[in-house]
Write an enzyme that holds these catalytic residues in place. Sequence first.
Site, PDB file in Angstrom:
ATOM      1  N   ALA A   1       0.849  -1.192   0.000  1.00  0.00           N
ATOM      2  CA  ALA A   1       0.000   0.000   0.000  1.00  0.00           C
ATOM      3  C   ALA A   1       0.882   1.239   0.000  1.00  0.00           C
ATOM      4  O   ALA A   1       1.887   1.306   0.702  1.00  0.00           O
ATOM      5  CB  ALA A   1      -0.912   0.001   1.219  1.00  0.00           C
ATOM      6  N   CYS A   2       0.487   2.218  -0.814  1.00  0.00           N
ATOM      7  CA  CYS A   2       1.286   3.428  -0.926  1.00  0.00           C
ATOM      8  C   CYS A   2       0.382   4.655  -0.869  1.00  0.00           C
ATOM      9  O   CYS A   2      -0.838   4.551  -0.874  1.00  0.00           O
ATOM     10  CB  CYS A   2       2.067   3.427  -2.225  1.00  0.00           C
ATOM     11  SG  CYS A   2       0.997   3.665  -3.662  1.00  0.00           S
ATOM     12  N   ASP A   3       1.033   5.799  -0.863  1.00  0.00           N
ATOM     13  CA  ASP A   3       0.314   7.062  -0.955  1.00  0.00           C
ATOM     14  C   ASP A   3       0.462   7.554  -2.389  1.00  0.00           C
ATOM     15  O   ASP A   3       0.526   6.753  -3.298  1.00  0.00           O
ATOM     16  CB  ASP A   3       0.900   8.051   0.070  1.00  0.00           C
ATOM     17  CG  ASP A   3      -0.134   9.060   0.562  1.00  0.00           C
ATOM     18  OD1 ASP A   3      -1.277   9.027   0.088  1.00  0.00           O
ATOM     19  OD2 ASP A   3       0.212   9.877   1.426  1.00  0.00           O
TER      20      ASP A   3
END
Length: 104
Positions: A16-18
């Site tokens: 998961a990333c921004d």
Amino acid sequence: MGSTIEGKDIRKLVIACDAGMGSSVMLAGQLRKTLKKQPVAVEHTPVDAIPADADVIVCHAGLAERARRGAPDGAVVVPFQVFIGDPAVDRVVKAIKDGGAVGA
């Protein structure tokens, strides 16, 4: 907090990333190669769009709380500090390959 999963039970590993997407895409690609012989899907998703069937979510420590809020019940969130070579990520890979628990 406090949930664990056995490495052999992990079927979907989510990175998961921004907004940035660069480093986490590289990490997802590296994990796909490393785990290609394992029965594990590796996906890359925004931290606010974690799929409902994720077993383990790996994300930068700064995103861990957001990931926990969006994670499905029972999923384990594993925060890390550096994108390549972080011991937390190495422990997840080892548990998937060799067995053992992954815990938050």
